[in-house]
Design a protein around this motif. Structure first.
Motif, PDB file in Angstrom:
ATOM      1  N   TRP A 185       0.747  -1.214   0.013  1.00  0.00           N
ATOM      2  CA  TRP A 185       0.229  -0.114   0.118  1.00  0.00           C
ATOM      3  C   TRP A 185       0.800   1.374  -0.026  1.00  0.00           C
ATOM      4  O   TRP A 185       1.518   1.328   1.028  1.00  0.00           O
ATOM      5  CB  TRP A 185      -0.903  -0.184   1.154  1.00  0.00           C
ATOM      6  N   SER A 186       0.972   1.938  -1.019  1.00  0.00           N
ATOM      7  CA  SER A 186       1.837   3.171  -1.281  1.00  0.00           C
ATOM      8  C   SER A 186       1.159   4.031  -2.376  1.00  0.00           C
ATOM      9  O   SER A 186       0.102   3.859  -2.889  1.00  0.00           O
ATOM     10  CB  SER A 186       3.185   2.540  -1.674  1.00  0.00           C
ATOM     11  N   ILE A 187       2.115   5.067  -2.629  1.00  0.00           N
ATOM     12  CA  ILE A 187       1.338   5.795  -3.933  1.00  0.00           C
ATOM     13  C   ILE A 187       1.861   5.347  -4.991  1.00  0.00           C
ATOM     14  O   ILE A 187       2.928   4.684  -5.125  1.00  0.00           O
ATOM     15  CB  ILE A 187       2.589   7.249  -3.819  1.00  0.00           C
ATOM     16  N   PRO A 188       0.988   4.842  -5.988  1.00  0.00           N
ATOM     17  CA  PRO A 188       1.315   3.647  -6.971  1.00  0.00           C
ATOM     18  C   PRO A 188       2.110   4.263  -8.053  1.00  0.00           C
ATOM     19  O   PRO A 188       2.330   5.403  -8.352  1.00  0.00           O
ATOM     20  CB  PRO A 188      -0.230   3.600  -7.721  1.00  0.00           C
ATOM     21  N   GLY A 189       2.945   3.401  -8.364  1.00  0.00           N
ATOM     22  CA  GLY A 189       3.963   3.779  -9.484  1.00  0.00           C
ATOM     23  C   GLY A 189       3.241   3.341 -10.994  1.00  0.00           C
ATOM     24  O   GLY A 189       2.371   3.999 -11.361  1.00  0.00           O
ATOM     25  N   LEU A 218       4.918   6.576   6.992  1.00  0.00           N
ATOM     26  CA  LEU A 218       4.675   6.990   5.686  1.00  0.00           C
ATOM     27  C   LEU A 218       3.107   7.057   5.103  1.00  0.00           C
ATOM     28  O   LEU A 218       2.808   8.175   4.139  1.00  0.00           O
ATOM     29  CB  LEU A 218       5.412   6.427   4.397  1.00  0.00           C
ATOM     30  N   HIS A 219       2.484   6.103   5.666  1.00  0.00           N
ATOM     31  CA  HIS A 219       0.868   5.964   4.999  1.00  0.00           C
ATOM     32  C   HIS A 219      -0.020   5.567   6.244  1.00  0.00           C
ATOM     33  O   HIS A 219       0.560   5.103   7.250  1.00  0.00           O
ATOM     34  CB  HIS A 219       0.988   4.955   4.091  1.00  0.00           C
ATOM     35  N   ASN A 220      -1.126   5.513   5.821  1.00  0.00           N
ATOM     36  CA  ASN A 220      -2.270   4.853   6.872  1.00  0.00           C
ATOM     37  C   ASN A 220      -3.264   4.430   5.928  1.00  0.00           C
ATOM     38  O   ASN A 220      -3.342   4.413   4.677  1.00  0.00           O
ATOM     39  CB  ASN A 220      -2.541   5.914   7.856  1.00  0.00           C
ATOM     40  N   GLY A 231       0.166  -0.556   9.840  1.00  0.00           N
ATOM     41  CA  GLY A 231       1.072  -0.868   9.176  1.00  0.00           C
ATOM     42  C   GLY A 231       0.988  -2.252   8.449  1.00  0.00           C
ATOM     43  O   GLY A 231       1.626  -2.692   7.238  1.00  0.00           O
ATOM     44  N   ASN A 232       0.259  -2.823   9.108  1.00  0.00           N
ATOM     45  CA  ASN A 232      -0.263  -4.545   8.731  1.00  0.00           C
ATOM     46  C   ASN A 232      -1.639  -4.774   9.032  1.00  0.00           C
ATOM     47  O   ASN A 232      -1.747  -5.346  10.075  1.00  0.00           O
ATOM     48  CB  ASN A 232       0.777  -5.498   9.371  1.00  0.00           C
ATOM     49  N   ASP A 233      -2.437  -3.854   8.458  1.00  0.00           N
ATOM     50  CA  ASP A 233      -3.838  -4.020   8.831  1.00  0.00           C
ATOM     51  C   ASP A 233      -4.622  -4.910   7.886  1.00  0.00           C
ATOM     52  O   ASP A 233      -4.736  -4.799   6.669  1.00  0.00           O
ATOM     53  CB  ASP A 233      -4.312  -2.733   8.569  1.00  0.00           C
ATOM     54  N   SER A 234      -5.182  -6.022   8.458  1.00  0.00           N
ATOM     55  CA  SER A 234      -5.838  -6.814   7.606  1.00  0.00           C
ATOM     56  C   SER A 234      -7.358  -6.489   7.971  1.00  0.00           C
ATOM     57  O   SER A 234      -8.043  -6.085   9.238  1.00  0.00           O
ATOM     58  CB  SER A 234      -5.908  -8.340   7.942  1.00  0.00           C
ATOM     59  N   PHE A 235      -8.420  -6.413   6.903  1.00  0.00           N
ATOM     60  CA  PHE A 235      -9.703  -6.037   6.780  1.00  0.00           C
ATOM     61  C   PHE A 235     -10.493  -7.224   6.244  1.00  0.00           C
ATOM     62  O   PHE A 235     -10.463  -7.695   5.201  1.00  0.00           O
ATOM     63  CB  PHE A 235      -9.879  -4.932   5.749  1.00  0.00           C
ATOM     64  N   CYS A 291      -5.605   6.695   1.407  1.00  0.00           N
ATOM     65  CA  CYS A 291      -4.411   6.710   2.346  1.00  0.00           C
ATOM     66  C   CYS A 291      -4.837   8.393   2.877  1.00  0.00           C
ATOM     67  O   CYS A 291      -5.147   9.374   2.309  1.00  0.00           O
ATOM     68  CB  CYS A 291      -3.176   6.840   1.777  1.00  0.00           C
ATOM     69  N   GLY A 292      -4.669   8.461   4.198  1.00  0.00           N
ATOM     70  CA  GLY A 292      -5.013   9.721   4.967  1.00  0.00           C
ATOM     71  C   GLY A 292      -3.942  10.777   5.095  1.00  0.00           C
ATOM     72  O   GLY A 292      -4.090  11.830   5.521  1.00  0.00           O
ATOM     73  N   ILE A 293      -2.705  10.427   4.268  1.00  0.00           N
ATOM     74  CA  ILE A 293      -1.702  11.640   4.347  1.00  0.00           C
ATOM     75  C   ILE A 293      -1.853  12.402   3.307  1.00  0.00           C
ATOM     76  O   ILE A 293      -2.175  12.259   1.936  1.00  0.00           O
ATOM     77  CB  ILE A 293      -0.262  10.912   4.227  1.00  0.00           C
TER      78      ILE A 293
END
Ligand SMILES: *[C@@H]1O[C@H](CO)[C@@H](O)[C@H](O)[C@H]1NC(C)=O
Ligand SMILES: [Cu+2]
Length: 128
Positions: free
Chosen positions: A36-40, A67-69, A93-97, A109-111
């Motif tokens: 989970w990041s800013i996609p490339g 860096l993220h949430n 940082g390791n969230d399972s839904f 992402c809330g950032i």
């Protein structure tokens, strides 16, 4: 045909429930190896549209928590990237839904700036 013995019925039952369980529940890591990041090069739209989500699946968000949430948001907030009124917030940082029922699950992402840059995920789970 001979009547099955109780132990044969039990074995059949165990095989069927095992097959059923593994075929309906899948564990997905969002973004695969990129997480989970800013996609490339690949975005989350293509990631989610390549999947068929069903009730019982779990999706895992892995990211650097500095860096993220992850925010679960309403549709209008998803579109406008509004981070101020989430339904739920995840920050480990390791969230399972776990997808416990059908619906339309929207994550951003809330950032500041990240959602606008494409860090948003749309998961549709049809009524099965
Ligand atoms: C992250 O969560 C998954 C699912 O709950 C778990 O299997 C895994 O061990 C966790 N990883 C870390 C580094 O905590
Ligand atoms: Cu982010």
């Amino acid at each position: 045909m001979a009547i099955a013995k109780p132990e044969e019925l039990l074995l059949m039952f165990l095989i069927l429930t095992t097959l059923y369980g593994t075929s309906i529940s899948t564990f997905y890591k969002v973004g695969d190896s990129a997480g989970w990041s800013i996609p490339g090069s690949s975005d989350y739209r293509s990631w989610s549209s390549s999947k068929t989500f069903v009730v019982g699946d779990t999706i895992l968000f892995q990211y650097d928590q500095q860096l993220h949430n992850v925010l679960l948001v309403h549709l209008h907030d998803y579109h406008s990237c509004n981070v101020n009124t989430p339904i739920a917030t995840y920050t480990t940082g390791n969230d399972s839904f776990f997808i416990g029922k059908h619906g339309h699950y929207l994550f951003i992402c809330g950032i500041p700036g990240h959602c606008e840059a494409g860090q948003k995920l749309d998961v549709r789970v049809p009524n099965s």
